[in-house]
Motif scaffolding. Structure first.
Motif, short mmCIF file in Angstrom:
data_model
loop_
_atom_site.label_atom_id
_atom_site.label_comp_id
_atom_site.label_asym_id
_atom_site.label_seq_id
_atom_site.Cartn_x
_atom_site.Cartn_y
_atom_site.Cartn_z
N SER A 282 0.78 -1.21 0.23
CA SER A 282 0.16 0.07 0.10
C SER A 282 0.84 1.20 -0.02
CB SER A 282 -1.05 -0.02 1.21
OG SER A 282 -0.10 0.08 2.37
N PRO A 283 0.38 2.37 -0.21
CA PRO A 283 1.24 3.57 -0.47
C PRO A 283 1.66 3.91 1.00
CG PRO A 283 -0.78 3.77 -1.78
CD PRO A 283 -0.92 2.65 -1.08
N GLU A 286 4.78 1.92 1.60
CA GLU A 286 5.85 2.39 0.78
C GLU A 286 6.34 3.44 1.24
OE1 GLU A 286 5.73 2.51 -3.56
OE2 GLU A 286 5.39 4.70 -3.02
N GLU A 287 5.62 4.28 2.23
CA GLU A 287 6.19 5.33 2.82
C GLU A 287 7.29 4.91 3.91
OE1 GLU A 287 6.27 8.69 2.66
OE2 GLU A 287 5.35 8.20 0.62
N ALA A 298 8.73 4.22 -6.04
CA ALA A 298 7.70 5.22 -6.57
C ALA A 298 8.08 5.11 -8.12
CB ALA A 298 7.94 6.63 -6.02
N ARG A 301 6.34 1.80 -9.66
CA ARG A 301 4.81 2.09 -10.01
C ARG A 301 4.57 3.02 -11.05
NH1 ARG A 301 1.52 0.60 -5.44
NH2 ARG A 301 2.81 0.23 -3.54
#
Length: 446
Positions: A282-283, A286-287, A298, A301
């Motif tokens: 999920s975003p 990823e953070e 990033a 994607r």
């Protein structure tokens, strides 16, 4: 012990010597060697060894093309309560089996992970094997998915765990993921050099052979599925998938590796990794990645191959280590000159100052020394430092190039660099790890 064997001479002879040299009574361990249709002298060497040692059984079969089937054949033939999987081109320390068996029996271990050491330039995760754990954390131990471990036989049978057969990439990872989840006690032994992983001179290690992006990433996705569906702790399962993504997918974009991949192949890897990220990362997850993995993800994607190439070119420079080559106090200012390893032109270099044990932080630019490429200087006045209070202040550098900003890291001090005498309440010093700090806790004697 189960050993799949295929054309592993002369390394096989070294392994067999290391097994003959074990200080565990041969009557207490069996060796099942499965010759997977070798065309060199491996089969004959195994037969000769078996003629001289009563605790080895040799099984000859047609070539299956991959280690999964011979390992399964070995499991079926073995009668021992524990099974250790060993590769035919590696070695064991002379006390390895005795130590592992004693520990497993004394502590009722289901899965035992021994400390591994690299031979011939073989990389191992040495940081994983610094400390022994009776019950090792699942997220930590998933850092090793190779099969060179000792498994309780009843655990494998009870859960129907066997190796995939045929040419399945990461077949050992598929097995280890399941075992880690069902093991009631997984232990890590770091008190001895148990197992020596070898890089073969002929480059014939299976792990070094070329693979397709589709088949490799399909196996990574299957490992992620096993973990996310099998771990009852959903939050931890997501982190396990994130770790797997970082280690098994994003590593392909490391500069030395990525520059060797042609454009067509790179796009195939990007496409497969983007599918994995879409399904498991999920975003918000990823953070949690740090530089450069978050930036790689990033760009994957976004399908930005050019961006990945630029990032790979910038990475060595934005991760360059800063070291102080001159430090002095001048007119109530600390003056600092740093050099970068490797040297290179940056868009900017930031000096980050942090008060230890506080939330205070300040940032300013380093100015480049144009006459000396790769060197930078900064001045910081004592009033600014005093604002941190009576604490130790540490210095960090953070570099930016081509729009990519690296992680901050401590500024080191040249080993023989003379540091200035105390200035008022300020004492400049090098930490035990050779990093630059200023101690403002105690007024210095005049």
């Amino acid at each position: 012990m189960v050993i799949p064997v295929y054309n592993t001479m002369p390394y096989l002879a070294d392994l067999l010597d290391s097994l003959a040299g074990q200080d565990l009574d041969p009557a207490l361990f069996e060796i099942v060697a499965v010759d997977d249709g070798s065309t060199d002298m491996s089969g004959e060497v195994l037969d000769a060894f078996a003629a001289a040692h009563s605790n080895i059984r040799v099984i000859h079969q047609e070539n299956s093309g991959w280690p999964g089937k011979p390992r399964n054949v070995g499991i079926a033939a073995s009668q021992a309560p524990y099974i250790f999987f060993c590769d035919a081109d590696d070695l064991l320390g002379p006390e390895a089996l005795r130590r592992m068996v004693d520990y497993a029996l004394a502590n009722d271990v289901d899965l035992l992970v021994p400390r591994m050491v690299g031979l011939g330039g073989r990389g191992v995760q040495s940081g994983l094997f610094r400390e022994t754990y009776l019950d090792v954390d699942l997220r930590k131990i998933l850092g090793t998915l190779s099969p060179q471990k000792m498994f309780r036989r009843s655990m494998l049978d009870r859960h129907g765990i066997r190796f995939p057969e045929g040419m399945v990439r990461l077949e050992d990872g598929l097995v280890l993921a399941r075992c880690y989840l069902v093991s009631e006690r997984t232990s890590l032994l770091a008190d001895y050099d148990y197992y020596y992983l070898r890089t073969r001179d002929d480059g014939a290690n299976i792990s070094s052979q070329r693979t397709s992006p589709e088949s490799y990433t399909r196996s990574v996705s299957e490992i992620a599925r096993i973990l996310t569906e099998g771990d009852p702790d959903g939050d931890r399962a997501s982190l396990l998938a994130l770790d797997l993504y970082r280690r098994k997918c994003l590593r392909f974009y490391a500069p030395d590796r990525f520059r060797k991949i042609n454009r067509r192949q790179a796009r195939r890897w990007m496409s497969e990794h983007a599918k994995f990220a879409q399904r498991y990362i999920s975003p918000a997850l990823e953070e949690q990645l740090s530089f450069p993995h978050r930036q790689r993800s990033a760009l994957v994607r976004a399908g930005d191959l050019g961006g990945l190439r630029r990032l790979a070119a910038a990475e060595p420079f934005v991760q360059a280590k800063a070291r102080a080559v001159r430090v002095s106090w001048e007119s109530d200012q600390i003056s600092m000159e740093v050099a970068l390893d490797p040297a290179g032109e940056l868009d900017r270099l930031e000096l980050v100052v942090r008060g230890r044990g506080s939330n205070k932080c300040s940032t300013q630019w380093f100015d480049p020394l144009r006459a000396e490429p790769g060197k930078y200087f900064a001045n910081l006045d004592s009033v600014s430092l005093a604002g941190f209070g009576p604490v130790i202040v540490d210095f960090y550098a953070r570099a930016t190039k081509d729009g990519f900003t690296g992680a901050e890291h401590r500024i080191a001090v040249d080993t023989n660099l003379p540091l200035p005498s105390p200035a008022g309440d300020l004492r400049t010093y090098a930490t035990v790890n050779g990093k630059l700090s200023v101690d403002m806790r105690t007024k210095q004697p005049s």
